[in-house]
Design a protein around this motif. Structure first.
Motif, short mmCIF file in Angstrom:
data_model
loop_
_atom_site.label_atom_id
_atom_site.label_comp_id
_atom_site.label_asym_id
_atom_site.label_seq_id
_atom_site.Cartn_x
_atom_site.Cartn_y
_atom_site.Cartn_z
N PRO A 1 -2.21 5.53 -1.84
CA PRO A 1 -1.09 5.77 -2.62
C PRO A 1 -0.56 4.63 -3.12
O PRO A 1 -1.09 3.56 -2.83
N GLY B 1 -10.17 2.67 4.55
CA GLY B 1 -9.35 3.73 4.94
C GLY B 1 -9.01 4.72 4.07
O GLY B 1 -8.42 5.74 4.42
N PHE B 2 -9.41 4.60 2.76
CA PHE B 2 -9.07 5.70 1.65
C PHE B 2 -10.35 5.95 1.04
O PHE B 2 -11.16 5.17 0.69
N ARG B 3 -10.22 7.28 0.30
CA ARG B 3 -11.43 7.52 -0.53
C ARG B 3 -10.98 7.28 -1.83
O ARG B 3 -9.61 7.03 -1.87
N HIS C 1 1.83 2.57 -3.33
CA HIS C 1 2.47 1.25 -2.58
C HIS C 1 1.46 0.54 -1.77
O HIS C 1 1.29 -0.89 -1.71
N ILE C 2 0.15 1.38 -1.55
CA ILE C 2 -1.12 0.58 -1.10
C ILE C 2 -1.77 -0.37 -1.87
O ILE C 2 -2.17 -1.34 -1.85
N ILE D 1 -3.97 1.64 8.52
CA ILE D 1 -3.63 2.03 7.09
C ILE D 1 -4.96 2.64 6.76
O ILE D 1 -5.90 2.34 6.50
N SER D 2 -4.76 4.14 6.59
CA SER D 2 -5.79 5.06 6.14
C SER D 2 -5.12 6.30 5.45
O SER D 2 -3.87 6.29 5.58
N GLU D 3 -5.82 6.99 4.85
CA GLU D 3 -5.32 8.22 4.35
C GLU D 3 -4.69 9.02 5.49
O GLU D 3 -3.47 9.48 5.17
N LYS E 1 -7.50 8.03 -3.71
CA LYS E 1 -6.48 8.69 -2.86
C LYS E 1 -5.51 7.68 -2.11
O LYS E 1 -4.59 8.47 -1.64
#
Lengths: 95, 440
Positions: free
Chosen positions: B50, B43-45, B52-53, A13-15, B48
């Motif tokens: 979405p 895992g995300f900046r 649902h995450i 799970i990552s961008e 950024k």
């Protein structure tokens, strides 16, 4: 043959991986010993979908220090699974 | 948005408010986006990830809460406007339904300004005292002034008499040991003022300047310092100087000196007039508050708890500010009263209820009698105030407006006018004009 649950560890799970879902590509962390054929079978069995292609890569572990001892984090294998058109995995972020 | 209103009792209203689904889901999305910006999801900046995450990460309930926060407040304000109610307390909100893509339904209970049941408020027959100033009172005032303007002369050769001011050095001993706080130099002691321990001042009488003497006294049993109470003490005292008040004779000369009048008779008359005026003023004030009190007593109103608590809050704040301006810490004060905050609040309660009731009753009467503050009234009042502060009326008006205090100011005028109305109708003047003349 290993059980599907032993092959697929969890989704990545990552961008980047979430972005790839648009191209019908789903990424998983998999058992480092698993090969593409096993991965294909595992995904098809677990999500009841048709897999078109599997690409894998090994993410090398990193050197970590704990005081004067050096150690390695484990290597991991990532698999990017392309599904045949018309297939999709619902709730990818789950699992 | 749909609002259903239901009166629960005299001062509480139940509102059922429904907010459309589109608005809800929009708010929900905004909440998710906002949350995404604030938290780090691996895992995300930031910002950024979405929706649902984020949902999985912080939980749906969290996002719902956030969305509701955003929705309920404006919805309530809208509802207040629509139903024309004036809440006086924070509402208690009960959410009935909150889903991402369904209508938001919630119930809010809010306390509103209660309706006042006015009783009789005109035609009270009250006795109004007449202001009186007796000659003795005038004479007393004159004496006070005489005393204030008395000259102090030093007595070179003479004895200490009653009412003299003796300048003394002293040191106190108990069992021949000096004790703390028992020493002083060049102290101006007025004989007969009772500032020192009983007996001390008397024993100084008859002393001459330069004389040294011993004064034997016993500290009273209830003396403030426990170490000293009830003990015998000996003071070594040296009288350094004696000063005596010399009163100026009450005559025209005196009048000329201390006032703009030429004769004592004129001064006397002036004092009498001024005393009469202030007596009249205080009688007038007393009378006014009596009339108001009567009207308040006859009316009945149920004051909601929230209003009372709010009033007590502001009273507490006022008290704390007063204490702070005197540099007294709040804890100190509580200790002094031997009460904790809860008890102090309770002791303010009666006053708070009385104050609110008075306001509500006056307001109700003003409404009933159509008493309002016209622009001219406001201008007039502002001019008066401006004159007091030495500012221009224009300046003051803009200042009031910019601080949003003009409404509050108007309320004051209406209140005054209402009281005027009450007073006039009570004195049974034949014209029960709605706009009573303002008295200065």
């Amino acid at each position: 043959m290993r059980d599907a649950r032993d092959v697929l560890i969890r989704p990545v799970i990552s961008e980047k991986s979430v972005g790839l879902v648009e191209d019908n590509k789903y990424s998983f962390w998999v058992n480092t010993a698993a090969n593409k054929i096993e991965i294909k079978a595992a995904v098809e069995k677990m999500f009841k979908v048709k897999v078109e292609d599997v690409r894998t890569l090994t993410v090398k572990g990193k050197e970590k220090r704990m005081g004067r001892y050096t150690g390695m984090t484990p290597d991991r294998k990532k698999a990017i699974v392309t599904l045949e058109p018309g297939n999709k995995i619902e709730g990818f972020a789950g699992l | 948005m749909a609002v259903k209103m239901e009166k629960m009792d005299k001062s509480r209203v139940l509102l059922e408010i429904r907010v459309e689904a589109e608005k809800v889901s929009a708010a929900y999305s905004r909440a998710a986006k906002q949350a995404g910006k604030e938290i780090n999801i691996p895992g995300f900046r930031k910002g950024k990830a979405p929706k649902h995450i984020i949902e999985r990460y912080v939980g749906k309930d969290y996002l719902k809460d956030r969305a509701m926060e955003e929705l309920i407040k404006p919805a309530l304000l809208n509802a207040y406007q629509e139903t024309e109610i004036l809440p006086v307390s924070a509402p208690t909100v009960d959410v009935v339904q909150m889903e991402e893509d369904l209508d938001l339904i919630f119930k809010a209970t809010v306390e509103v300004k209660p309706e006042v049941e006015l009783g009789q408020y005109t035609g009270f027959e009250l006795e109004k005292k007449t202001a009186e100033v007796t000659d003795e009172q005038v004479e007393e005032e004159l004496k006070r002034r005489q005393d204030r303007h008395a000259k102090l002369i030093t007595v070179e050769d003479g004895e200490v008499l009653d009412q003299d001011i003796a300048t003394i050095d002293y040191e106190g001993f108990i069992d021949n040991v000096p004790f703390e706080g028992g020493k002083g130099e060049d102290f101006d002691l007025t004989i007969g003022s009772g500032m020192f321990i009983p007996g001390f001042e008397d024993q100084l009488k008859g002393a001459r300047p330069g004389q040294e003497l011993e004064v034997n006294v016993r500290f009273p049993d209830d003396y403030q310092s426990e170490d000293l109470a009830g003990k015998d003490a000996m003071f070594k005292v040296k009288v350094k100087a004696i000063k005596r008040k010399e009163l100026v004779p009450l005559d025209d000369e005196f009048a000329k000196d201390i006032s703009e009048f030429d004769t004592l008779a004129e001064l006397r008359e002036d004092i009498k007039q001024k005393m009469l005026q202030s007596a009249e003023l205080s009688i007038e004030n007393e009378y006014r508050s009596e009339v108001v009190q009567k009207a308040v007593d006859k009316a009945s109103v149920e004051i909601p708890e929230g209003m009372i608590q709010g009033r007590i809050d502001s009273m507490m704040q006022e008290m704390e500010m007063r204490l702070a301006s005197q540099g007294i810490p709040k804890e100190y004060y509580e200790q002094y009263l031997n009460e904790n905050e809860e008890q102090i609040r309770e002791s303010y309660r009666v006053q708070a209820v009385e104050g609110i009731k008075t306001e509500l009753v006056l307001e109700a009467i003003a409404k009933q009698e159509n008493i309002t503050a016209s622009n001219e009234d406001v201008d007039k009042e502002i001019q008066k105030l401006a004159a007091q502060y030495g500012r221009s009326a224009e300046e003051l008006k803009t200042a009031l407006e910019s601080r949003g205090e003009l409404d509050w100011f108007k309320l004051g005028i209406v209140t005054d006018k209402t009281i005027d109305f009450l007073v006039n109708s009570s004195e049974k003047k034949d014209s029960s004009d709605q706009t009573a003349n303002k008295e200065e």
